[in-house]
Design a protein around this motif. Structure first.
Motif, PDB file in Angstrom:
ATOM      1  N   ASN A 227       0.995  -1.268   0.022  1.00 14.32           N
ATOM      2  CA  ASN A 227       0.012   0.202  -0.147  1.00 14.32           C
ATOM      3  C   ASN A 227       0.874   1.338   0.016  1.00 14.32           C
ATOM      4  N   GLN A 228       1.826   1.357   1.004  1.00 12.24           N
ATOM      5  CA  GLN A 228       2.889   2.549   0.825  1.00 12.24           C
ATOM      6  C   GLN A 228       3.577   2.656  -0.532  1.00 12.24           C
ATOM      7  N   LEU A 229       3.682   1.591  -1.216  1.00 17.26           N
ATOM      8  CA  LEU A 229       4.442   1.591  -2.772  1.00 17.26           C
ATOM      9  C   LEU A 229       3.288   2.111  -3.565  1.00 17.26           C
ATOM     10  N   ASP A 230       2.323   1.745  -3.561  1.00 18.33           N
ATOM     11  CA  ASP A 230       1.193   2.223  -4.297  1.00 18.33           C
ATOM     12  C   ASP A 230       0.915   3.667  -4.014  1.00 18.33           C
ATOM     13  N   ALA A 231       0.783   4.012  -2.821  1.00 20.29           N
ATOM     14  CA  ALA A 231       0.740   5.445  -2.617  1.00 20.29           C
ATOM     15  C   ALA A 231       2.019   6.146  -3.161  1.00 20.29           C
ATOM     16  N   ALA A 232       2.956   5.775  -3.052  1.00 20.18           N
ATOM     17  CA  ALA A 232       4.185   6.552  -3.692  1.00 20.18           C
ATOM     18  C   ALA A 232       4.223   6.388  -5.169  1.00 20.18           C
ATOM     19  N   TYR A 233       3.571   5.396  -5.808  1.00 23.91           N
ATOM     20  CA  TYR A 233       3.415   5.422  -7.201  1.00 23.91           C
ATOM     21  C   TYR A 233       2.465   6.558  -7.713  1.00 23.91           C
ATOM     22  N   GLN A 234       1.506   6.446  -6.901  1.00 27.67           N
ATOM     23  CA  GLN A 234       0.131   7.388  -7.353  1.00 27.67           C
ATOM     24  C   GLN A 234       0.686   9.028  -7.130  1.00 27.67           C
ATOM     25  N   ARG A 235       1.542   9.373  -6.319  1.00 22.42           N
ATOM     26  CA  ARG A 235       1.998  10.540  -6.149  1.00 22.42           C
ATOM     27  C   ARG A 235       3.414  10.912  -7.093  1.00 22.42           C
TER      28      ARG A 235
ATOM     29  N   GLU B  22       6.449   9.353  -7.037  1.00 28.90           N
ATOM     30  CA  GLU B  22       7.746   9.272  -6.461  1.00 28.90           C
ATOM     31  C   GLU B  22       8.351   8.366  -6.982  1.00 28.90           C
ATOM     32  N   VAL B  23       7.732   7.195  -7.525  1.00 29.67           N
ATOM     33  CA  VAL B  23       8.494   6.011  -7.764  1.00 29.67           C
ATOM     34  C   VAL B  23       8.053   5.653  -9.362  1.00 29.67           C
ATOM     35  N   SER B  24       8.793   5.234 -10.232  1.00 30.26           N
ATOM     36  CA  SER B  24       8.633   4.808 -11.434  1.00 30.26           C
ATOM     37  C   SER B  24       7.906   3.255 -11.796  1.00 30.26           C
ATOM     38  N   LEU B  25       7.383   3.041 -12.724  1.00 28.54           N
ATOM     39  CA  LEU B  25       6.649   1.829 -12.872  1.00 28.54           C
ATOM     40  C   LEU B  25       7.410   0.655 -12.687  1.00 28.54           C
ATOM     41  N   GLU B  26       8.906   0.789 -13.208  1.00 31.29           N
ATOM     42  CA  GLU B  26       9.868  -0.219 -13.106  1.00 31.29           C
ATOM     43  C   GLU B  26      10.372  -0.427 -11.686  1.00 31.29           C
ATOM     44  N   GLU B  27      10.494   0.769 -10.989  1.00 32.17           N
ATOM     45  CA  GLU B  27      10.765   0.662  -9.503  1.00 32.17           C
ATOM     46  C   GLU B  27       9.946  -0.127  -8.795  1.00 32.17           C
ATOM     47  N   VAL B  28       8.450   0.077  -9.164  1.00 31.11           N
ATOM     48  CA  VAL B  28       7.270  -0.562  -8.483  1.00 31.11           C
ATOM     49  C   VAL B  28       7.358  -2.006  -8.650  1.00 31.11           C
ATOM     50  N   ASP B  29       7.624  -2.706  -9.901  1.00 25.31           N
ATOM     51  CA  ASP B  29       7.984  -4.033 -10.355  1.00 25.31           C
ATOM     52  C   ASP B  29       8.981  -4.507  -9.534  1.00 25.31           C
TER      53      ASP B  29
END
Length: 88
Positions: A17-25, A27-34
């Protein structure tokens, strides 16, 4: 003591959930999320393996300590079922 699978799952979802929130803001790219999701899934998989090993080892220890009791109760159960099923 074995790992706490519920705690590990809760931690996994909190981090996800924290990672999703950071992605929505943004702050992180899709590659970093993956990449981070793969790491989180590996951590949760390790906790699941540890919990399974702990459970199996507990069953194995119980079997070795209480083998005669289990076999005796099973034999009594079979005899009782046989006595009920067979006509007199």
């Amino acid at each position: 003591m074995g790992s706490n699978l519920l705690e590990a799952t809760s931690t996994y979802w909190r981090k996800l959930n924290q990672l999703d929130a950071a992605y929505q803001r943004g702050e992180v790219s899709l590659e970093e999320v993956d990449a981070q999701v793969k790491v989180l899934m590996a951590e949760l998989g390790q906790a699941r393996k540890e919990s399974f090993r702990y459970f199996v080892n507990g069953l194995r220890n119980t079997w070795h300590e209480q083998r005669e009791l289990f076999l005796g109760v099973s034999l009594l159960g079979v005899l009782a079922c046989t006595w009920l099923v067979l006509p007199l």
